[in-house]
Motif scaffolding. Structure first.
Motif, mmCIF file in Angstrom:
data_model
loop_
_atom_site.group_PDB
_atom_site.id
_atom_site.type_symbol
_atom_site.label_atom_id
_atom_site.label_comp_id
_atom_site.label_asym_id
_atom_site.label_seq_id
_atom_site.Cartn_x
_atom_site.Cartn_y
_atom_site.Cartn_z
ATOM 1 N N GLU A 1 55.703 40.343 -70.834
ATOM 2 C CA GLU A 1 54.275 40.680 -70.856
ATOM 3 C C GLU A 1 54.021 42.183 -70.835
ATOM 4 O O GLU A 1 53.069 42.652 -71.439
ATOM 5 N N ASN A 2 54.847 42.946 -70.145
ATOM 6 C CA ASN A 2 54.667 44.397 -70.081
ATOM 7 C C ASN A 2 55.459 45.127 -71.163
ATOM 8 O O ASN A 2 55.408 46.342 -71.255
ATOM 9 N N GLY A 3 56.210 44.369 -71.970
ATOM 10 C CA GLY A 3 57.041 44.965 -73.004
ATOM 11 C C GLY A 3 56.248 45.392 -74.219
ATOM 12 O O GLY A 3 55.275 44.741 -74.615
ATOM 13 N N ARG A 4 56.656 46.509 -74.797
ATOM 14 C CA ARG A 4 56.038 47.049 -76.005
ATOM 15 C C ARG A 4 57.161 47.469 -76.946
ATOM 16 O O ARG A 4 58.115 48.118 -76.507
ATOM 17 N N ALA A 5 57.044 47.102 -78.218
ATOM 18 C CA ALA A 5 58.068 47.485 -79.186
ATOM 19 C C ALA A 5 57.421 47.879 -80.503
ATOM 20 O O ALA A 5 56.571 47.167 -81.015
ATOM 21 N N ASN A 6 57.804 49.034 -80.993
ATOM 22 C CA ASN A 6 57.472 49.468 -82.345
ATOM 23 C C ASN A 6 58.791 49.366 -83.097
ATOM 24 O O ASN A 6 59.539 50.335 -83.202
ATOM 25 N N SER A 7 59.092 48.155 -83.566
ATOM 26 C CA SER A 7 60.431 47.847 -84.056
ATOM 27 C C SER A 7 60.400 46.758 -85.109
ATOM 28 O O SER A 7 59.543 45.882 -85.076
ATOM 29 N N ASN A 8 61.391 46.797 -85.981
ATOM 30 C CA ASN A 8 61.723 45.647 -86.801
ATOM 31 C C ASN A 8 62.776 44.896 -86.005
ATOM 32 O O ASN A 8 63.701 45.505 -85.461
ATOM 33 N N VAL A 9 62.643 43.579 -85.909
ATOM 34 C CA VAL A 9 63.528 42.778 -85.059
ATOM 35 C C VAL A 9 64.264 41.753 -85.906
ATOM 36 O O VAL A 9 63.660 41.035 -86.695
ATOM 37 N N SER A 10 65.587 41.684 -85.704
ATOM 38 C CA SER A 10 66.423 40.655 -86.304
ATOM 39 C C SER A 10 67.179 39.993 -85.158
ATOM 40 O O SER A 10 67.889 40.667 -84.415
ATOM 41 N N ALA A 11 67.010 38.662 -85.001
ATOM 42 C CA ALA A 11 67.616 37.972 -83.865
ATOM 43 C C ALA A 11 67.771 36.486 -84.159
ATOM 44 O O ALA A 11 67.269 35.988 -85.170
ATOM 45 N N ARG A 12 68.426 35.789 -83.236
ATOM 46 C CA ARG A 12 68.537 34.330 -83.336
ATOM 47 C C ARG A 12 67.169 33.717 -83.053
ATOM 48 O O ARG A 12 66.635 32.982 -83.859
ATOM 49 N N ASP A 13 66.600 33.999 -81.886
ATOM 50 C CA ASP A 13 65.263 33.549 -81.496
ATOM 51 C C ASP A 13 64.519 34.734 -80.899
ATOM 52 O O ASP A 13 65.134 35.653 -80.366
ATOM 53 N N LEU A 14 63.185 34.682 -80.949
ATOM 54 C CA LEU A 14 62.354 35.725 -80.355
ATOM 55 C C LEU A 14 61.241 35.071 -79.557
ATOM 56 O O LEU A 14 60.553 34.176 -80.062
ATOM 57 N N VAL A 15 61.087 35.513 -78.308
ATOM 58 C CA VAL A 15 59.970 35.093 -77.464
ATOM 59 C C VAL A 15 59.149 36.355 -77.217
ATOM 60 O O VAL A 15 59.659 37.340 -76.671
ATOM 61 N N LEU A 16 57.881 36.320 -77.607
ATOM 62 C CA LEU A 16 57.014 37.489 -77.503
ATOM 63 C C LEU A 16 55.858 37.211 -76.557
ATOM 64 O O LEU A 16 54.985 36.402 -76.851
ATOM 65 N N ALA A 17 55.881 37.889 -75.412
ATOM 66 C CA ALA A 17 54.775 37.791 -74.455
ATOM 67 C C ALA A 17 54.045 39.123 -74.360
ATOM 68 O O ALA A 17 52.960 39.197 -73.804
ATOM 69 N N GLY A 18 54.628 40.181 -74.916
ATOM 70 C CA GLY A 18 54.039 41.515 -74.918
ATOM 71 C C GLY A 18 53.507 41.859 -76.297
ATOM 72 O O GLY A 18 52.925 41.020 -76.973
ATOM 73 N N GLN A 19 53.746 43.105 -76.732
ATOM 74 C CA GLN A 19 53.235 43.561 -78.021
ATOM 75 C C GLN A 19 54.368 44.045 -78.907
ATOM 76 O O GLN A 19 55.229 44.801 -78.456
ATOM 77 N N LEU A 20 54.335 43.631 -80.160
ATOM 78 C CA LEU A 20 55.338 44.032 -81.144
ATOM 79 C C LEU A 20 54.643 44.471 -82.414
ATOM 80 O O LEU A 20 53.833 43.734 -82.982
ATOM 81 N N ASN A 21 54.945 45.687 -82.848
ATOM 82 C CA ASN A 21 54.457 46.218 -84.117
ATOM 83 C C ASN A 21 55.676 46.395 -85.012
ATOM 84 O O ASN A 21 56.478 47.316 -84.782
ATOM 85 N N GLY A 22 55.841 45.512 -85.987
ATOM 86 C CA GLY A 22 56.995 45.584 -86.881
ATOM 87 C C GLY A 22 57.297 44.221 -87.459
ATOM 88 O O GLY A 22 56.712 43.209 -87.076
ATOM 89 N N ASP A 23 58.223 44.198 -88.397
ATOM 90 C CA ASP A 23 58.592 42.952 -89.064
ATOM 91 C C ASP A 23 59.668 42.226 -88.271
ATOM 92 O O ASP A 23 60.487 42.845 -87.583
ATOM 93 N N VAL A 24 59.669 40.894 -88.384
ATOM 94 C CA VAL A 24 60.569 40.048 -87.613
ATOM 95 C C VAL A 24 61.320 39.112 -88.543
ATOM 96 O O VAL A 24 60.728 38.499 -89.430
ATOM 97 N N GLU A 25 62.625 38.993 -88.319
ATOM 98 C CA GLU A 25 63.441 38.010 -89.016
ATOM 99 C C GLU A 25 64.283 37.295 -87.973
ATOM 100 O O GLU A 25 65.135 37.909 -87.325
ATOM 101 N N VAL A 26 63.995 36.004 -87.766
ATOM 102 C CA VAL A 26 64.768 35.214 -86.808
ATOM 103 C C VAL A 26 65.394 34.034 -87.533
ATOM 104 O O VAL A 26 64.792 33.445 -88.422
#
Length: 136
Positions: free
Chosen positions: A56-81
């Protein structure tokens, strides 16, 4: 006292061994074989063989590549899971996604476009019959 370390190259992607804590800012590309939890701020791409959890307190200005992603905070960027993307009620995602499965809880925000790659397991019997007739 100390846990035995796994053999070289045998890192468990289910283990969360990296934490970016609240009040911490990391800048740069982050690559990990295990899962990671972000409660602070990260600026730069994230590549994980395991899961990425943005609290919830997490912030990311990132492109993310992962197996799974759980987002409770803020993400600015593209995601590939490769598996499931979950946007929790407190989560905000501004970017494009490619995921096998997408869950957006009530209150979660997603601004962007989504693409869900077709896996062979998701092909319906009708589509399979069409493929068989076409190859005959």
């Amino acid at each position: 006292m100390f846990k035995n370390k796994p053999a070289a190259g045998k890192i468990n992607p289910d283990a969360t061994d990296t934490l970016i804590g609240e009040g911490t800012t990391f800048e740069g590309k982050l690559r990990t074989e295990a899962s990671i939890r972000i409660e602070g701020t990260i600026i730069g791409d994230i590549v994980s063989s395991g899961d990425v959890i943005i609290g919830e307190n997490g912030r990311a200005n990132s492109n993310v590549s992962a197996r799974d992603l759980v987002l409770a905070g803020q993400l600015n960027g593209d995601v590939e899971v490769r598996g499931k993307l979950t946007i929790c009620a407190t989560g905000v995602l501004n970017g494009n996604i490619a995921a096998q499965s997408l869950i957006i809880e009530s209150g979660g925000v997603f601004n962007g476009s989504s693409k869900m790659p077709v896996s062979k397991a998701s092909v319906t019997p009708v589509e399979s019959q069409k493929e068989l007739k076409a190859s005959s």
